[in-house]
Scaffold this motif. Structure first.
Motif, mmCIF file in Angstrom:
data_model
loop_
_atom_site.group_PDB
_atom_site.id
_atom_site.type_symbol
_atom_site.label_atom_id
_atom_site.label_comp_id
_atom_site.label_asym_id
_atom_site.label_seq_id
_atom_site.Cartn_x
_atom_site.Cartn_y
_atom_site.Cartn_z
ATOM 1 N N GLN A 1 0.878 -1.140 0.000
ATOM 2 C CA GLN A 1 0.000 0.000 0.000
ATOM 3 C C GLN A 1 0.915 1.188 0.000
ATOM 4 N N GLY A 2 1.109 1.741 -1.129
ATOM 5 C CA GLY A 2 2.072 2.822 -1.267
ATOM 6 C C GLY A 2 1.496 4.156 -0.874
ATOM 7 N N SER A 3 2.397 5.023 -0.582
ATOM 8 C CA SER A 3 2.018 6.399 -0.348
ATOM 9 C C SER A 3 1.869 7.046 -1.716
ATOM 10 N N ILE A 4 0.700 7.566 -2.017
ATOM 11 C CA ILE A 4 0.450 8.237 -3.289
ATOM 12 C C ILE A 4 0.006 9.659 -2.963
ATOM 13 N N ARG A 5 0.813 10.623 -3.392
ATOM 14 C CA ARG A 5 0.526 12.021 -3.068
ATOM 15 C C ARG A 5 0.515 12.837 -4.350
ATOM 16 N N ALA A 6 -0.577 13.552 -4.574
ATOM 17 C CA ALA A 6 -0.682 14.407 -5.753
ATOM 18 C C ALA A 6 0.291 15.574 -5.620
ATOM 19 N N LYS B 1 0.456 14.473 -12.111
ATOM 20 C CA LYS B 1 1.683 13.972 -11.499
ATOM 21 C C LYS B 1 1.465 13.612 -10.038
ATOM 22 N N PHE B 2 2.132 12.525 -9.622
ATOM 23 C CA PHE B 2 2.044 12.047 -8.243
ATOM 24 C C PHE B 2 3.425 11.626 -7.775
ATOM 25 N N ILE B 3 3.654 11.730 -6.469
ATOM 26 C CA ILE B 3 4.836 11.170 -5.832
ATOM 27 C C ILE B 3 4.364 9.890 -5.131
ATOM 28 N N ILE B 4 5.033 8.769 -5.402
ATOM 29 C CA ILE B 4 4.635 7.489 -4.815
ATOM 30 C C ILE B 4 5.832 6.829 -4.127
ATOM 31 N N SER B 5 5.546 5.973 -3.158
ATOM 32 C CA SER B 5 6.569 5.067 -2.641
ATOM 33 C C SER B 5 6.224 3.690 -3.177
ATOM 34 N N PHE B 6 7.249 2.964 -3.660
ATOM 35 C CA PHE B 6 6.986 1.688 -4.313
ATOM 36 C C PHE B 6 7.708 0.504 -3.689
ATOM 37 N N SER B 7 8.619 0.733 -2.754
ATOM 38 C CA SER B 7 9.316 -0.391 -2.127
ATOM 39 C C SER B 7 9.795 0.001 -0.738
ATOM 40 N N TRP C 1 14.028 7.407 -6.969
ATOM 41 C CA TRP C 1 15.115 7.584 -6.016
ATOM 42 C C TRP C 1 14.824 6.806 -4.744
ATOM 43 N N VAL C 2 15.867 6.627 -3.918
ATOM 44 C CA VAL C 2 15.734 5.974 -2.625
ATOM 45 C C VAL C 2 15.942 7.034 -1.545
ATOM 46 N N GLU C 3 15.015 7.030 -0.570
ATOM 47 C CA GLU C 3 15.092 7.987 0.539
ATOM 48 C C GLU C 3 14.468 7.349 1.775
ATOM 49 N N ASP C 4 15.165 7.425 2.903
ATOM 50 C CA ASP C 4 14.662 6.904 4.179
ATOM 51 C C ASP C 4 14.231 5.437 4.084
ATOM 52 N N GLY C 5 15.011 4.623 3.387
ATOM 53 C CA GLY C 5 14.730 3.192 3.296
ATOM 54 C C GLY C 5 13.552 2.829 2.426
ATOM 55 N N ARG C 6 13.167 3.704 1.513
ATOM 56 C CA ARG C 6 12.034 3.442 0.619
ATOM 57 C C ARG C 6 12.381 3.879 -0.799
ATOM 58 N N GLY C 7 11.863 3.105 -1.771
ATOM 59 C CA GLY C 7 11.950 3.521 -3.158
ATOM 60 C C GLY C 7 10.809 4.480 -3.445
ATOM 61 N N ASN C 8 11.118 5.600 -4.067
ATOM 62 C CA ASN C 8 10.131 6.633 -4.386
ATOM 63 C C ASN C 8 10.203 6.976 -5.862
ATOM 64 N N GLY D 1 -2.899 1.200 -3.991
ATOM 65 C CA GLY D 1 -1.832 0.209 -3.992
ATOM 66 C C GLY D 1 -0.790 0.470 -5.053
ATOM 67 N N VAL D 2 0.463 0.205 -4.693
ATOM 68 C CA VAL D 2 1.599 0.364 -5.594
ATOM 69 C C VAL D 2 2.419 -0.911 -5.529
ATOM 70 N N SER D 3 3.009 -1.303 -6.655
ATOM 71 C CA SER D 3 3.801 -2.511 -6.713
ATOM 72 C C SER D 3 4.994 -2.287 -7.631
ATOM 73 N N VAL D 4 6.073 -3.001 -7.370
ATOM 74 C CA VAL D 4 7.257 -2.924 -8.226
ATOM 75 C C VAL D 4 7.626 -4.326 -8.685
ATOM 76 N N ARG D 5 7.966 -4.453 -9.960
ATOM 77 C CA ARG D 5 8.528 -5.691 -10.492
ATOM 78 C C ARG D 5 10.032 -5.473 -10.513
ATOM 79 N N TYR D 6 10.796 -6.481 -10.069
ATOM 80 C CA TYR D 6 12.237 -6.288 -9.941
ATOM 81 C C TYR D 6 12.983 -7.568 -10.264
ATOM 82 N N LYS D 7 14.273 -7.414 -10.514
ATOM 83 C CA LYS D 7 15.165 -8.539 -10.783
ATOM 84 C C LYS D 7 16.277 -8.479 -9.747
ATOM 85 N N VAL D 8 16.497 -9.603 -9.063
ATOM 86 C CA VAL D 8 17.519 -9.664 -8.021
ATOM 87 C C VAL D 8 18.822 -10.172 -8.629
ATOM 88 N N GLY D 9 19.915 -9.462 -8.342
ATOM 89 C CA GLY D 9 21.229 -9.860 -8.818
ATOM 90 C C GLY D 9 22.048 -10.590 -7.776
#
Length: 194
Positions: free
Chosen positions: A15-20, A29-35, A84-91, A116-124
């Protein structure tokens, strides 16, 4: 504690933070947290996405990133302007397209129906932390698998988030709620793959 290489792709919903964004010209435009670093139960055990310096590769999101609806590659609803990453979250700063389909999702986000926000990712690279041990950065106790190198592939607006620790107005209490939510997300994913 051990290191292992892995080429698996993952999807993590929250459940991401979504802010207009405010101001003229920013209506779509919105600012979201995704991870986040919130532990997440996978088939192999507890997974954690590290947000330490150098852990998250945002190159793809920043260069060709798109916003999808429910991870459906045929349902592009916008673009990622920056991540970007800030305070332990992807934004990310995102902007919705103005075609008919994107308009429907944009209106639902704007009204607060979709949060809701979701990220698809690949782990290295993974750090495996055994029970009774602590991760190399001292943050996490085992047993767990920590993605110490991972790349974001796309960000989605989702109808059913799985990680309820970051959010606007909703919260899941207890494991039963998360298990039910996870089961529902699997059903949603199956429906979109058909």
């Amino acid at each position: 504690m051990s290191q292992r290489k892995d080429k698996n792709n993952g999807i993590r919903s929250m459940q991401g933070s979504i802010r207009a964004m405010e101001g003229e010209g920013n209506e779509r435009k919105f600012i979201i947290s995704f991870s986040s670093e919130e532990p997440y139960e996978r088939w192999f055990g507890t997974e954690i996405l590290s947000h330490d310096a150098g852990a998250v590769d945002l190159t793809r999101l920043n260069e060709i990133g798109v916003v999808l609806f429910n991870h459906n590659v045929d349902k592009v609803v916008g673009k990622i302007l920056r991540a970007w990453v800030e305070d332990g979250r992807g934004n990310a700063e995102i902007e919705f397209d103005d075609d008919n389909y994107a308009e429907v999702i944009y209106q639902k986000v704007k009204s607060g129906t979709l949060k809701g926000v979701s990220v698809r990712y690949k782990v290295g690279c993974w750090e495996e932390v055994k029970e009774g041990y602590t991760s190399s950065n001292g943050k996490h106790k085992g047993p767990c698998s920590i993605a110490t190198k991972w790349m974001g592939l796309e960000i989605s607006i989702v109808s059913v988030p799985a990680d309820a620790t970051v959010g606007v107005g909703r919260n899941m209490d207890g494991d039963d709620g998360l298990s039910a939510l996870w089961a529902k997300q699997i059903e949603v994913n199956k429906n979109y793959l058909m």
